[in-house]
Write a protein that holds these residues in place. Structure first.
Motif, PDB file in Angstrom:
ATOM      1  N   ILE A 657       0.866  -1.181   0.000  1.00 22.03           N
ATOM      2  CA  ILE A 657       0.000   0.000   0.000  1.00 22.03           C
ATOM      3  C   ILE A 657       0.901   1.228   0.000  1.00 22.03           C
ATOM      4  O   ILE A 657       1.748   1.389   0.884  1.00 22.03           O
ATOM      5  CB  ILE A 657      -0.918   0.015   1.228  1.00 22.03           C
ATOM      6  CG1 ILE A 657      -1.880  -1.182   1.191  1.00 22.03           C
ATOM      7  CG2 ILE A 657      -1.697   1.321   1.315  1.00 22.03           C
ATOM      8  CD1 ILE A 657      -2.718  -1.307   2.442  1.00 22.03           C
ATOM      9  N   VAL A 658       0.764   2.066  -1.008  1.00 19.92           N
ATOM     10  CA  VAL A 658       1.529   3.309  -1.100  1.00 19.92           C
ATOM     11  C   VAL A 658       0.529   4.451  -1.212  1.00 19.92           C
ATOM     12  O   VAL A 658      -0.222   4.540  -2.179  1.00 19.92           O
ATOM     13  CB  VAL A 658       2.474   3.309  -2.313  1.00 19.92           C
ATOM     14  CG1 VAL A 658       3.276   4.605  -2.360  1.00 19.92           C
ATOM     15  CG2 VAL A 658       3.403   2.108  -2.277  1.00 19.92           C
ATOM     16  N   GLU A 659       0.493   5.322  -0.189  1.00 18.28           N
ATOM     17  CA  GLU A 659      -0.487   6.393  -0.158  1.00 18.28           C
ATOM     18  C   GLU A 659       0.200   7.751  -0.010  1.00 18.28           C
ATOM     19  O   GLU A 659       1.233   7.861   0.659  1.00 18.28           O
ATOM     20  CB  GLU A 659      -1.465   6.197   1.008  1.00 18.28           C
ATOM     21  CG  GLU A 659      -2.349   4.955   0.857  1.00 18.28           C
ATOM     22  CD  GLU A 659      -3.334   4.827   2.001  1.00 18.28           C
ATOM     23  OE1 GLU A 659      -3.112   5.485   3.040  1.00 18.28           O
ATOM     24  OE2 GLU A 659      -4.316   4.077   1.856  1.00 18.28           O
ATOM     25  N   VAL A 660      -0.407   8.747  -0.623  1.00 20.98           N
ATOM     26  CA  VAL A 660       0.034  10.129  -0.457  1.00 20.98           C
ATOM     27  C   VAL A 660      -0.829  10.767   0.614  1.00 20.98           C
ATOM     28  O   VAL A 660      -2.057  10.835   0.477  1.00 20.98           O
ATOM     29  CB  VAL A 660      -0.095  10.914  -1.774  1.00 20.98           C
ATOM     30  CG1 VAL A 660       0.289  12.376  -1.559  1.00 20.98           C
ATOM     31  CG2 VAL A 660       0.775  10.293  -2.855  1.00 20.98           C
ATOM     32  N   ALA A 731       4.314   8.012  -6.191  1.00 18.88           N
ATOM     33  CA  ALA A 731       3.582   6.910  -5.559  1.00 18.88           C
ATOM     34  C   ALA A 731       3.475   5.720  -6.503  1.00 18.88           C
ATOM     35  O   ALA A 731       3.663   4.562  -6.095  1.00 18.88           O
ATOM     36  CB  ALA A 731       2.191   7.378  -5.138  1.00 18.88           C
ATOM     37  N   HIS A 732       3.179   5.988  -7.778  1.00 20.13           N
ATOM     38  CA  HIS A 732       3.068   4.903  -8.757  1.00 20.13           C
ATOM     39  C   HIS A 732       4.411   4.200  -8.948  1.00 20.13           C
ATOM     40  O   HIS A 732       4.473   2.961  -9.018  1.00 20.13           O
ATOM     41  CB  HIS A 732       2.571   5.457 -10.090  1.00 20.13           C
ATOM     42  CG  HIS A 732       2.512   4.435 -11.179  1.00 20.13           C
ATOM     43  ND1 HIS A 732       1.575   3.419 -11.204  1.00 20.13           N
ATOM     44  CD2 HIS A 732       3.312   4.236 -12.267  1.00 20.13           C
ATOM     45  CE1 HIS A 732       1.788   2.653 -12.267  1.00 20.13           C
ATOM     46  NE2 HIS A 732       2.821   3.138 -12.933  1.00 20.13           N
ATOM     47  N   ALA A 733       5.490   4.972  -9.025  1.00 19.12           N
ATOM     48  CA  ALA A 733       6.814   4.382  -9.236  1.00 19.12           C
ATOM     49  C   ALA A 733       7.221   3.498  -8.056  1.00 19.12           C
ATOM     50  O   ALA A 733       7.755   2.395  -8.240  1.00 19.12           O
ATOM     51  CB  ALA A 733       7.850   5.489  -9.456  1.00 19.12           C
ATOM     52  N   VAL A 734       6.956   3.979  -6.848  1.00 19.60           N
ATOM     53  CA  VAL A 734       7.310   3.186  -5.663  1.00 19.60           C
ATOM     54  C   VAL A 734       6.464   1.920  -5.599  1.00 19.60           C
ATOM     55  O   VAL A 734       6.969   0.824  -5.317  1.00 19.60           O
ATOM     56  CB  VAL A 734       7.135   4.028  -4.383  1.00 19.60           C
ATOM     57  CG1 VAL A 734       7.256   3.148  -3.137  1.00 19.60           C
ATOM     58  CG2 VAL A 734       8.169   5.147  -4.341  1.00 19.60           C
ATOM     59  N   ARG A 735       5.184   2.061  -5.887  1.00 22.55           N
ATOM     60  CA  ARG A 735       4.293   0.895  -5.864  1.00 22.55           C
ATOM     61  C   ARG A 735       4.757  -0.150  -6.873  1.00 22.55           C
ATOM     62  O   ARG A 735       4.806  -1.356  -6.578  1.00 22.55           O
ATOM     63  CB  ARG A 735       2.868   1.346  -6.169  1.00 22.55           C
ATOM     64  CG  ARG A 735       1.805   0.289  -5.874  1.00 22.55           C
ATOM     65  CD  ARG A 735       0.408   0.824  -6.142  1.00 22.55           C
ATOM     66  NE  ARG A 735       0.073   1.951  -5.313  1.00 22.55           N
ATOM     67  CZ  ARG A 735      -0.091   3.206  -5.749  1.00 22.55           C
ATOM     68  NH1 ARG A 735       0.067   3.476  -7.039  1.00 22.55           N
ATOM     69  NH2 ARG A 735      -0.403   4.165  -4.916  1.00 22.55           N
ATOM     70  N   THR A 736       5.127   0.308  -8.046  1.00 18.81           N
ATOM     71  CA  THR A 736       5.610  -0.614  -9.084  1.00 18.81           C
ATOM     72  C   THR A 736       6.925  -1.269  -8.661  1.00 18.81           C
ATOM     73  O   THR A 736       7.136  -2.467  -8.849  1.00 18.81           O
ATOM     74  CB  THR A 736       5.805   0.135 -10.409  1.00 18.81           C
ATOM     75  OG1 THR A 736       4.551   0.720 -10.800  1.00 18.81           O
ATOM     76  CG2 THR A 736       6.286  -0.807 -11.500  1.00 18.81           C
ATOM     77  N   ALA A 737       7.807  -0.477  -8.058  1.00 20.48           N
ATOM     78  CA  ALA A 737       9.111  -1.002  -7.644  1.00 20.48           C
ATOM     79  C   ALA A 737       8.978  -2.082  -6.582  1.00 20.48           C
ATOM     80  O   ALA A 737       9.806  -2.999  -6.504  1.00 20.48           O
ATOM     81  CB  ALA A 737       9.985   0.144  -7.123  1.00 20.48           C
ATOM     82  N   LEU A 738       7.933  -1.983  -5.770  1.00 20.33           N
ATOM     83  CA  LEU A 738       7.720  -2.962  -4.699  1.00 20.33           C
ATOM     84  C   LEU A 738       6.888  -4.155  -5.151  1.00 20.33           C
ATOM     85  O   LEU A 738       6.565  -5.029  -4.352  1.00 20.33           O
ATOM     86  CB  LEU A 738       7.052  -2.294  -3.492  1.00 20.33           C
ATOM     87  CG  LEU A 738       7.882  -1.225  -2.774  1.00 20.33           C
ATOM     88  CD1 LEU A 738       7.083  -0.614  -1.637  1.00 20.33           C
ATOM     89  CD2 LEU A 738       9.192  -1.809  -2.251  1.00 20.33           C
TER      90      LEU A 738
END
Length: 740
Positions: A657-660, A731-738
């Motif tokens: 879960i990656v939230e702003v 947020a999208h980049a981090v979510r994709t990286a994880l």
């Protein structure tokens, strides 16, 4: 009833069988009458069958012996389970696991004792030779039986023989022991087995027939027969025996699985290798033990830290180790030191792996060393039929369920502790929520939480039934319903904690307690309450400035690393000139050394001479060498260090879960990340942000068992808050990286 009574019944049956064999003129050679199963062990209950086999040498003609032997036994009124087989036929029949288990307890009654000895010797030799294939078959058969009968410690109408933790499991443990692969028999097992045999004897007498099930109406007379205080005492007694045998059974099966899955040609060490995993704690063949030279009395946090390591690794907490820590360990001071509090939270956050570790702590009476209030609910039966467990096990299951929900709350530690204490008042005759509130406040204060945290947990315990009650008995869309909820839940953080605790509590009770319909009602009410509350995010206090070493001020690119050991590992403090990617390089250096990061905080400092990046990392290795860490960071910066990749996310793990948090800060973009704690997570996040040209003004990393909860305050170069478009891209980049 007692072991003497069972032996007397067996002796009487033996004499009856010998007389019948003599009356039929049974031969003294080549034929033997053999007792098997429970009769073979000499453990006859009042209405048990006599399990006997008439064995003969191959090719021997018995005439009418096999048909006439049974008549005097039937005429005596005894229940009989009999068969006539040649030696070869007996061994062929042993292909059935149930037959094989009975034959392992073969005992001579009459006829040729040499034939009985040969039968026993052959059966044991075959069992040991085929153990690597037969034990997995037995494991599958046992699991299937458990799925039908449930756990003796918890089902409403327990079967003292067939249920998980019953007499059948005790017999299976004897079979595991007979394989010589695993030491499965213990004095505790034999003591529990004998006491459960006493219970079975009384159940037979009460039922007047060969029944092993204890109906609700039997508890009171059973208590009287066992000289116990009342029906509840009888339940606690029987369920405690089932829990002990079940625990020992699960432990033995884990050890058996470890042996049977090991390659056949692989030889074990005489002394298992120790892998140090934390100060004073090591891993040996899948079990958490004490490291060589560790003295339990030197560290009051050792028991909790060992339990947390076992649960977070889904390993066994070695019972002998746990017992020694209870026996020799130092008492926890009040309030607890931070490592003890952190270890408890890690333990509770471990999901299903918490259950067997907690069982071990319970069996060695270790829970009382840090939570004496546990005794109030230990083995306490639930009054409500909707509950599938006793109160204490329900609490542990609630913690396991809460472990899957900690990504959705800002204070996972308070959720887990509230889950542990939510039913602590159940032993009271009054409303358990009311009774539990002051107990929870006292316990949480003793654990070293702040007074404010103690009030939050106490309030959660007091009102843990409120949300479900309002959602299911009132109109969730009625403003009055929302107003009543907010009377007791004053802020958004408490509301999200109560929502998670409600779900965990219901799921732990039974599948029927948390349906899609019930969840939708709860969520509708929570949504209404959230709208009424608005956003309520507390600011993160600034870090205290630290002195910047002269070498960092003088030399371009210099990095200062200081390692400060403490009782739970070490604090690694890194200081360097601030730049984009600095934190990622530090995380990379630690990742290259395969050092787990349990918590971290990073911030920037500005003075007349420049801007400095400071980071503090909590790691479990107290012996980390500062020079080695500094060298690895340098190699990462120079591009000479090969870094391990992010470990793959397991199929059963929830996506990250990656939230702003848009309103959490005016100066920075606040990214909140909740994901499974896998090696390389922090490094991957920081590298991704650096690749976007973003700087991290401050970072707040914490690990709770298998979960990581990380918050990053991100800015553009120059200290500008990123735009909404940049925030969404990050947020999208981090979510994709994880791997999301």
């Amino acid at each position: 009833m007692s072991a003497a009574g069972r032996q007397a019944r067996a002796t009487s049956a033996d004499e009856l069988c010998r007389q019948a064999y003599a009356a039929c003129a049974g031969p003294a050679a080549g034929v033997a009458l053999v007792a098997v199963g429970g009769y073979g062990r000499g453990e006859l209950a009042p209405h048990s069958d006599l399990d006997v086999v008439l064995v003969h040498d191959d090719g021997l003609d018995l005439g009418d012996l096999g048909s006439t032997l049974w008549y005097p036994l039937w005429d005596s009124g005894r229940r009989l389970d009999h068969s006539v087989r040649s030696m070869t036929e007996v061994l062929e029949a042993a292909a059935d696991l149930r037959v094989a288990l009975g034959l392992l307890d073969a005992r001579h009654l009459a006829g040729d004792p040499g034939l009985t000895l040969r039968l026993r010797t052959t059966m044991l030799a075959d069992w040991r030779r085929q153990a690597r294939t037969r034990l997995p078959e037995l494991r599958a058969l046992t699991r299937k039986r458990h799925g039908v009968t449930g756990e003796l410690a918890h089902v409403s109408v327990p079967d003292v023989k067939e249920a998980e933790g019953g007499l059948r499991d005790a017999g299976v443990l004897r079979a595991i022991e007979a394989s010589w692969l695993v030491d499965a028999s213990t004095p505790a097992l034999e003591a529990a087995r004998q006491l459960l045999l006493d219970v079975r004897d009384e159940v037979h007498e009460l039922a007047g027939r060969p029944s092993d099930r204890i109906g609700p109406e039997m508890w009171a007379p059973l208590a009287e027969r066992l000289d116990l205080a009342d029906a509840e005492a009888a339940q606690r007694h029987v369920r405690s025996l089932g829990r002990r045998i079940g625990h020992l059974s699960r432990l033995a099966w884990r050890r058996t699985d470890s042996v049977t899955t090991r390659p056949t040609g692989e030889k074990g060490r005489r002394t298992p290798a120790l892998e140090r995993v934390a100060p004073g704690i090591a891993l040996s063949r899948g079990e958490i033990v004490l490291d060589a030279g560790t003295r339990p009395g030197d560290d009051p946090t050792l028991l909790l830290r060992a339990a947390a390591e076992a649960a977070s690794r889904d390993a066994v907490l070695a019972p002998t180790t746990a017992a020694r820590l209870v026996r020799e360990g130092a008492a926890l001071p009040a309030p607890w030191p931070a490592p003890a509090r952190d270890a408890l939270v890690r333990l509770l956050a471990s999901g299903p792996a918490l259950v067997p570790v907690w069982e071990t702590l319970d069996e060695v009476e270790g829970i009382a060393t840090f939570l004496p209030e546990w005794e109030q609910i230990r083995l306490l039966p639930h009054a409500s039929p909707v509950h599938r467990f006793t109160v204490d096990r329900h609490v542990v299951e609630t913690c396991a369920e809460a472990g899957a929900l900690i990504r959705g709350v800002r204070r996972p530690d308070l959720l887990l502790v509230a889950a542990l204490l939510h039913d602590i008042g159940k032993s009271s005759l009054h409303d358990h929520s009311v009774a539990g509130e002051p107990v929870a406040r006292k316990v949480v204060t003793r654990m070293g939480f702040t007074d404010l945290d103690a009030e939050v947990v106490a309030s959660l315990v007091r009102w843990h039934l409120l949300l479900a009650d309002l959602a299911t008995t009132r109109d969730p869309d009625d403003p009055a319903t929302t107003a009543e909820l907010l009377t007791h839940v004053p802020d958004a953080a408490s509301l999200e904690l109560l929502r998670a605790l409600t779900e965990a509590d219901a799921k732990a009770a039974s599948a029927a307690a948390w349906t899609t319909w019930r969840a939708s009602l709860v969520d509708r009410l929570v949504s209404r309450a959230s709208s009424a509350l608005g956003v309520d995010v507390a600011p993160v206090p600034p870090a205290e400035p630290v002195p910047v070493p002269d070498v960092v001020r003088r030399e371009a690119g210099a990095v200062s690393v200081e390692v400060t050991p403490h009782e739970a590992g070490a604090t690694v403090t890194v200081i360097a000139a601030d730049r984009v990617g600095l934190l990622a390089d530090v995380a990379g250096g630690l990742a290259a050394l395969r050092v787990p990061v349990q918590a971290a905080r990073a911030w920037g400092q500005v003075d007349a001479e420049g801007e400095w990046g400071v980071s503090s990392w909590e790691v479990p290795d107290a012996y980390l060498d500062a020079a080695v860490v500094r060298e690895r960071i340098r190699r990462v910066v120079d591009g000479d260090q090969r870094l391990p990749g992010l470990s793959a996310r397991a199929d059963d793990e929830l996506p990250p879960i990656v939230e702003v948090r848009a309103d959490a800060s005016r100066a920075s973009l606040v990214l909140e990340i909740r994901t499974s704690d896998r090696p390389g997570v922090v490094h991957r996040v920081l590298t991704t942000l650096a690749g976007l040209g973003l700087t991290v003004a401050s970072a707040h990393v914490s690990t709770l068992g298998p979960q990581a909860v990380d918050v990053f305050y991100v800015q553009e170069v120059g200290g500008v808050r990123p735009s909404e478009e940049r925030a969404a891209a990050a947020a999208h980049a981090v979510r994709t990286a994880l791997g999301g």
